[in-house]
Design a protein around this motif. Structure first.
Motif, PDB file in Angstrom:
ATOM      1  N   GLU A 175     -39.032  20.956 -34.247  1.00 45.81           N
ATOM      2  CA  GLU A 175     -39.451  19.908 -34.109  1.00 45.81           C
ATOM      3  C   GLU A 175     -38.497  19.820 -35.506  1.00 45.81           C
ATOM      4  OE1 GLU A 175     -43.385  20.840 -34.159  1.00 45.81           O
ATOM      5  OE2 GLU A 175     -41.624  21.544 -32.728  1.00 45.81           O
ATOM      6  N   GLY A 176     -38.561  20.845 -36.339  1.00 47.77           N
ATOM      7  CA  GLY A 176     -38.236  20.834 -37.769  1.00 47.77           C
ATOM      8  C   GLY A 176     -39.815  21.236 -38.674  1.00 47.77           C
ATOM      9  N   VAL A 177     -39.266  21.238 -39.338  1.00 43.09           N
ATOM     10  CA  VAL A 177     -40.423  21.067 -40.938  1.00 43.09           C
ATOM     11  C   VAL A 177     -41.353  20.310 -40.608  1.00 43.09           C
ATOM     12  CG1 VAL A 177     -41.469  21.756 -42.996  1.00 43.09           C
ATOM     13  CG2 VAL A 177     -39.732  23.212 -42.114  1.00 43.09           C
ATOM     14  N   PRO A 178     -42.650  19.622 -40.304  1.00 38.62           N
ATOM     15  CA  PRO A 178     -43.342  18.219 -40.884  1.00 38.62           C
ATOM     16  C   PRO A 178     -43.096  17.912 -42.454  1.00 38.62           C
ATOM     17  CG  PRO A 178     -45.316  20.321 -40.631  1.00 38.62           C
ATOM     18  CD  PRO A 178     -43.476  20.858 -40.033  1.00 38.62           C
ATOM     19  N   GLY A 179     -42.722  16.796 -42.613  1.00 44.42           N
ATOM     20  CA  GLY A 179     -43.084  15.920 -44.033  1.00 44.42           C
ATOM     21  C   GLY A 179     -44.424  16.315 -44.929  1.00 44.42           C
ATOM     22  N   ASP A 254     -37.871  27.391 -49.246  1.00 51.28           N
ATOM     23  CA  ASP A 254     -39.178  26.658 -50.382  1.00 51.28           C
ATOM     24  C   ASP A 254     -40.508  27.022 -49.012  1.00 51.28           C
ATOM     25  OD1 ASP A 254     -41.524  25.105 -51.142  1.00 51.28           O
ATOM     26  OD2 ASP A 254     -40.118  23.368 -51.292  1.00 51.28           O
ATOM     27  N   GLN A 255     -41.155  27.862 -50.076  1.00 50.36           N
ATOM     28  CA  GLN A 255     -42.942  27.929 -48.982  1.00 50.36           C
ATOM     29  C   GLN A 255     -44.083  27.468 -49.032  1.00 50.36           C
ATOM     30  OE1 GLN A 255     -44.021  31.784 -51.636  1.00 50.36           O
ATOM     31  NE2 GLN A 255     -42.768  33.022 -50.698  1.00 50.36           N
ATOM     32  N   ARG A 256     -43.718  26.128 -49.595  1.00 52.00           N
ATOM     33  CA  ARG A 256     -44.646  25.252 -49.775  1.00 52.00           C
ATOM     34  C   ARG A 256     -44.476  24.090 -48.028  1.00 52.00           C
ATOM     35  NH1 ARG A 256     -43.177  20.979 -53.740  1.00 52.00           N
ATOM     36  NH2 ARG A 256     -41.132  21.736 -53.790  1.00 52.00           N
ATOM     37  N   HIS A 257     -42.953  24.716 -47.526  1.00 49.52           N
ATOM     38  CA  HIS A 257     -42.905  23.646 -45.537  1.00 49.52           C
ATOM     39  C   HIS A 257     -43.517  24.562 -44.749  1.00 49.52           C
ATOM     40  CE1 HIS A 257     -38.885  22.756 -47.410  1.00 49.52           C
ATOM     41  NE2 HIS A 257     -39.513  21.616 -47.378  1.00 49.52           N
ATOM     42  N   TYR A 258     -44.252  26.311 -45.226  1.00 47.47           N
ATOM     43  CA  TYR A 258     -44.899  27.128 -43.826  1.00 47.47           C
ATOM     44  C   TYR A 258     -46.177  25.802 -44.244  1.00 47.47           C
ATOM     45  CZ  TYR A 258     -47.658  31.186 -42.574  1.00 47.47           C
ATOM     46  OH  TYR A 258     -48.416  31.776 -42.179  1.00 47.47           O
ATOM     47  N   VAL A 259     -46.424  26.070 -45.765  1.00 45.08           N
ATOM     48  CA  VAL A 259     -47.970  25.179 -46.121  1.00 45.08           C
ATOM     49  C   VAL A 259     -48.604  24.550 -45.411  1.00 45.08           C
ATOM     50  CG1 VAL A 259     -49.398  24.275 -47.577  1.00 45.08           C
ATOM     51  CG2 VAL A 259     -48.280  27.317 -48.288  1.00 45.08           C
TER      52      VAL A 259
END
Length: 271
Positions: A175-179, A254-259
């Motif tokens: 569903e995509g990376v959560p904002g 961007d590794q913050r998407h994983y966070v």
């Protein structure tokens, strides 16, 4: 696998105990007892291998030290922990190896496999043992992360083994990376979270280390989103990198998407 400097104490104790027993029983004369004791100490220091065995099969590994076995299923293992350090007195470098456990509640850090001397550049010292290469290869074959892969691959190369497989790549949810708004919707206030998180957190092999890294990375991300300055961004990116490194994965972009994805999942389990 142990540095000789750490075996010297054991060798001295064995030497004294051997001399006392031989002299006390009168088995041989004092000079002969002394010579035998010296040979025992030399064997402990130079010839005797570190007393542990690691056996593997399809179900897991059995770790044996001092004739006491401990069994770990493959599902209990998260990989091989490797940490470089320096001896305070001599300044020499060493590498500490531990089994890395899945860390369910109540589980203690993984057992120590050994401490090995390395060069000042943190590369293998001398010709690495075949046992060490087989250990790295075993974890690679099982798809378990090996920290300090560059060091492990050098050991494997010297011993004629293929290199470790690449780390798995993180796949974003379907569903995509959560904002950020969704990921941090239920998070405590920034100041409240900052006060709750200690400066250092649990040490690398202690239980709760990953939770600390995740919360710290999420907090740093939120601080940047609030302040928007370059220093805050650098701190957020560094914190995200530490979490990714701990989880032993590759994150493209961007590794913050994983966070954010991991924090949202963690909050769902820890409301």
């Amino acid at each position: 696998m142990q540095m000789r400097s750490e075996r010297s104490g054991v060798g001295f104790v064995l030497m004294v105990a051997t001399a006392i027993v031989l002299v006390g029983t009168g088995a041989i004369d004092p000079l002969g007892a002394f010579l035998v004791a010296v040979l025992v100490a030399a064997a402990a220091l130079f010839a005797t291998p570190y007393a542990f065995w690691l056996r593997s099969d399809d179900r897991g590994v059995t770790f044996v030290r001092y004739l006491l076995p401990r069994r770990f299923a493959w599902a209990e293992l998260r990989g091989l922990a490797m940490e470089f350090g320096e001896e305070v007195e001599s300044g020499s470098r060493h590498l500490t190896l531990r089994l890395r456990l899945a860390d369910p509640p109540g589980r203690v850090p993984g057992p120590l496999l050994g401490k090995l001397p390395v060069t000042q550049e943190d590369t293998p010292s001398g010709v690495p043992s075949r046992a060490m290469a087989e250990l790295f290869a075993l974890f690679g074959e099982r798809g378990l992360p090996v920290e300090e892969a560059e060091f492990a691959n050098e050991v494997l190369r010297v011993r004629g083994f293929p290199p470790l497989p690449p780390l798995r790549v993180w796949a974003a949810p379907a569903e995509g990376v959560p904002g950020a708004e969704r990921a941090y919707a239920d998070a405590p206030g920034i100041d409240e979270e900052a006060d709750a998180l200690p400066a250092e957190g649990p040490r690398p092999r202690q239980r709760g280390r990953r939770e600390y890294l995740l919360r710290r990375a999420a907090l740093a991300d939120r601080v940047f989103l609030r302040d928007g300055d370059g220093l805050a961004l650098a701190i957020a990116l560094r914190a995200a990198e530490q979490l990714v490194r701990y989880d032993q994965i590759t994150v493209e972009g961007d590794q913050r998407h994983y966070v954010r994805e991991q924090y949202l999942s963690w909050r769902a389990r820890n409301p």
